[in-house]
Each structure stands twice: as C-alpha cells, then as structure tokens.
Write a protein that holds these residues in place. Sequence first.
Motif, mmCIF file in Angstrom:
data_model
loop_
_atom_site.group_PDB
_atom_site.id
_atom_site.type_symbol
_atom_site.label_atom_id
_atom_site.label_comp_id
_atom_site.label_asym_id
_atom_site.label_seq_id
_atom_site.Cartn_x
_atom_site.Cartn_y
_atom_site.Cartn_z
ATOM 1 N N ALA A 44 0.835 -1.211 0.000
ATOM 2 C CA ALA A 44 0.000 0.000 0.000
ATOM 3 C C ALA A 44 0.865 1.254 0.000
ATOM 4 O O ALA A 44 0.576 2.218 -0.727
ATOM 5 C CB ALA A 44 -0.930 -0.006 1.205
ATOM 6 N N ALA A 45 1.935 1.261 0.773
ATOM 7 C CA ALA A 45 2.838 2.417 0.798
ATOM 8 C C ALA A 45 3.508 2.627 -0.557
ATOM 9 O O ALA A 45 3.632 3.768 -1.019
ATOM 10 C CB ALA A 45 3.888 2.237 1.890
ATOM 11 N N GLU A 46 3.912 1.544 -1.203
ATOM 12 C CA GLU A 46 4.520 1.645 -2.533
ATOM 13 C C GLU A 46 3.529 2.225 -3.534
ATOM 14 O O GLU A 46 3.878 3.091 -4.351
ATOM 15 C CB GLU A 46 4.986 0.271 -3.014
ATOM 16 C CG GLU A 46 6.170 -0.281 -2.258
ATOM 17 C CD GLU A 46 6.439 -1.753 -2.556
ATOM 18 O OE1 GLU A 46 5.706 -2.372 -3.372
ATOM 19 O OE2 GLU A 46 7.382 -2.297 -1.954
ATOM 20 N N ARG A 47 2.290 1.755 -3.475
ATOM 21 C CA ARG A 47 1.252 2.264 -4.390
ATOM 22 C C ARG A 47 0.956 3.730 -4.122
ATOM 23 O O ARG A 47 0.744 4.510 -5.058
ATOM 24 C CB ARG A 47 -0.012 1.428 -4.254
ATOM 25 C CG ARG A 47 0.157 0.024 -4.806
ATOM 26 C CD ARG A 47 -1.083 -0.802 -4.591
ATOM 27 N NE ARG A 47 -0.904 -2.144 -5.129
ATOM 28 C CZ ARG A 47 -1.717 -3.154 -4.888
ATOM 29 N NH1 ARG A 47 -2.782 -2.978 -4.116
ATOM 30 N NH2 ARG A 47 -1.481 -4.333 -5.403
ATOM 31 N N ASN A 48 0.946 4.124 -2.854
ATOM 32 C CA ASN A 48 0.718 5.533 -2.512
ATOM 33 C C ASN A 48 1.837 6.417 -3.039
ATOM 34 O O ASN A 48 1.583 7.507 -3.574
ATOM 35 C CB ASN A 48 0.573 5.710 -1.004
ATOM 36 C CG ASN A 48 -0.758 5.216 -0.491
ATOM 37 O OD1 ASN A 48 -1.722 5.095 -1.234
ATOM 38 N ND2 ASN A 48 -0.809 4.914 0.797
ATOM 39 N N ARG A 49 3.087 5.956 -2.882
ATOM 40 C CA ARG A 49 4.220 6.740 -3.409
ATOM 41 C C ARG A 49 4.116 6.883 -4.925
ATOM 42 O O ARG A 49 4.346 7.964 -5.475
ATOM 43 C CB ARG A 49 5.547 6.079 -3.025
ATOM 44 C CG ARG A 49 5.966 6.343 -1.601
ATOM 45 C CD ARG A 49 7.403 5.924 -1.317
ATOM 46 N NE ARG A 49 7.605 4.483 -1.454
ATOM 47 C CZ ARG A 49 7.405 3.593 -0.484
ATOM 48 N NH1 ARG A 49 6.980 4.003 0.695
ATOM 49 N NH2 ARG A 49 7.619 2.311 -0.693
ATOM 50 N N ALA A 50 3.766 5.801 -5.609
ATOM 51 C CA ALA A 50 3.634 5.849 -7.071
ATOM 52 C C ALA A 50 2.503 6.797 -7.483
ATOM 53 O O ALA A 50 2.649 7.569 -8.442
ATOM 54 C CB ALA A 50 3.387 4.448 -7.623
ATOM 55 N N ARG A 56 2.294 14.444 -9.052
ATOM 56 C CA ARG A 56 3.306 15.493 -9.242
ATOM 57 C C ARG A 56 3.655 15.619 -10.727
ATOM 58 O O ARG A 56 3.767 16.734 -11.246
ATOM 59 C CB ARG A 56 4.548 15.187 -8.418
ATOM 60 C CG ARG A 56 4.375 15.453 -6.939
ATOM 61 C CD ARG A 56 5.689 15.391 -6.166
ATOM 62 N NE ARG A 56 6.247 14.063 -6.145
ATOM 63 C CZ ARG A 56 5.955 13.115 -5.261
ATOM 64 N NH1 ARG A 56 5.069 13.365 -4.319
ATOM 65 N NH2 ARG A 56 6.534 11.928 -5.306
ATOM 66 N N ASP A 57 3.823 14.486 -11.397
ATOM 67 C CA ASP A 57 4.142 14.521 -12.830
ATOM 68 C C ASP A 57 3.025 15.176 -13.621
ATOM 69 O O ASP A 57 3.265 15.928 -14.558
ATOM 70 C CB ASP A 57 4.400 13.097 -13.358
ATOM 71 C CG ASP A 57 5.663 12.489 -12.790
ATOM 72 O OD1 ASP A 57 6.504 13.236 -12.209
ATOM 73 O OD2 ASP A 57 5.817 11.252 -12.916
ATOM 74 N N TRP A 58 1.793 14.876 -13.276
ATOM 75 C CA TRP A 58 0.622 15.433 -13.968
ATOM 76 C C TRP A 58 0.577 16.954 -13.787
ATOM 77 O O TRP A 58 0.259 17.692 -14.713
ATOM 78 C CB TRP A 58 -0.642 14.797 -13.426
ATOM 79 C CG TRP A 58 -1.896 15.398 -13.969
ATOM 80 C CD1 TRP A 58 -2.678 16.355 -13.387
ATOM 81 C CD2 TRP A 58 -2.502 15.097 -15.226
ATOM 82 N NE1 TRP A 58 -3.728 16.671 -14.184
ATOM 83 C CE2 TRP A 58 -3.649 15.912 -15.322
ATOM 84 C CE3 TRP A 58 -2.195 14.247 -16.261
ATOM 85 C CZ2 TRP A 58 -4.499 15.878 -16.428
ATOM 86 C CZ3 TRP A 58 -3.036 14.202 -17.355
ATOM 87 C CH2 TRP A 58 -4.165 15.009 -17.445
ATOM 88 N N ASN A 59 0.888 17.399 -12.576
ATOM 89 C CA ASN A 59 0.801 18.827 -12.283
ATOM 90 C C ASN A 59 1.958 19.639 -12.845
ATOM 91 O O ASN A 59 1.860 20.862 -12.954
ATOM 92 C CB ASN A 59 0.711 19.043 -10.759
ATOM 93 C CG ASN A 59 -0.610 18.589 -10.207
ATOM 94 O OD1 ASN A 59 -1.651 18.733 -10.846
ATOM 95 N ND2 ASN A 59 -0.595 18.008 -9.009
ATOM 96 N N ASP A 60 3.047 18.983 -13.197
ATOM 97 C CA ASP A 60 4.219 19.709 -13.734
ATOM 98 C C ASP A 60 4.130 19.945 -15.193
ATOM 99 O O ASP A 60 3.596 19.797 -16.051
ATOM 100 C CB ASP A 60 5.507 18.948 -13.455
ATOM 101 C CG ASP A 60 5.886 19.018 -11.973
ATOM 102 O OD1 ASP A 60 5.390 19.914 -11.281
ATOM 103 O OD2 ASP A 60 6.657 18.149 -11.532
#
Length: 60
Positions: A44-50, A56-60
């Motif tokens: 779950a933590a890995e999926r949250n980080r991804a 962030r990529d979408w917003n940049d």
Amino acid sequence: MSDDEQWYYCVADGSVRQGKESRGLDRMGPYPDRATAQRALEIAAERNRAADQADRDWND
C-alpha cells in the motif's frame, strides 16, 4: 480461486488470514499467498508513493 482460498491482511490486529474472517473495514486484499498478504502495508505504501509521483508529474 475462491475468496476463502485467498489471503487477507487484518489491519485491526496485524494478522494474516486465509478467507474473509475479518470484517470488511479491517481487511486488505485479497492476495494470492500468505507472503504477499504479510507485505500488505508495504505494498500500500509503494502504491501511494507511485500515485503521489503520478500526481506530481501530472501537475508539472
């Protein structure tokens, strides 16, 4: 594979169980095997980080 044969992680007590023994709100899964269910919080933590990185990529 039926739900009773799959593995779940119980967030209420940190146990790993085969089948839907925990109530739905306390259950993560299903997972294909015990070892994967034991890693439920890590997965779950890995999926949250991804997902956070994708945002962030979408917003940049």
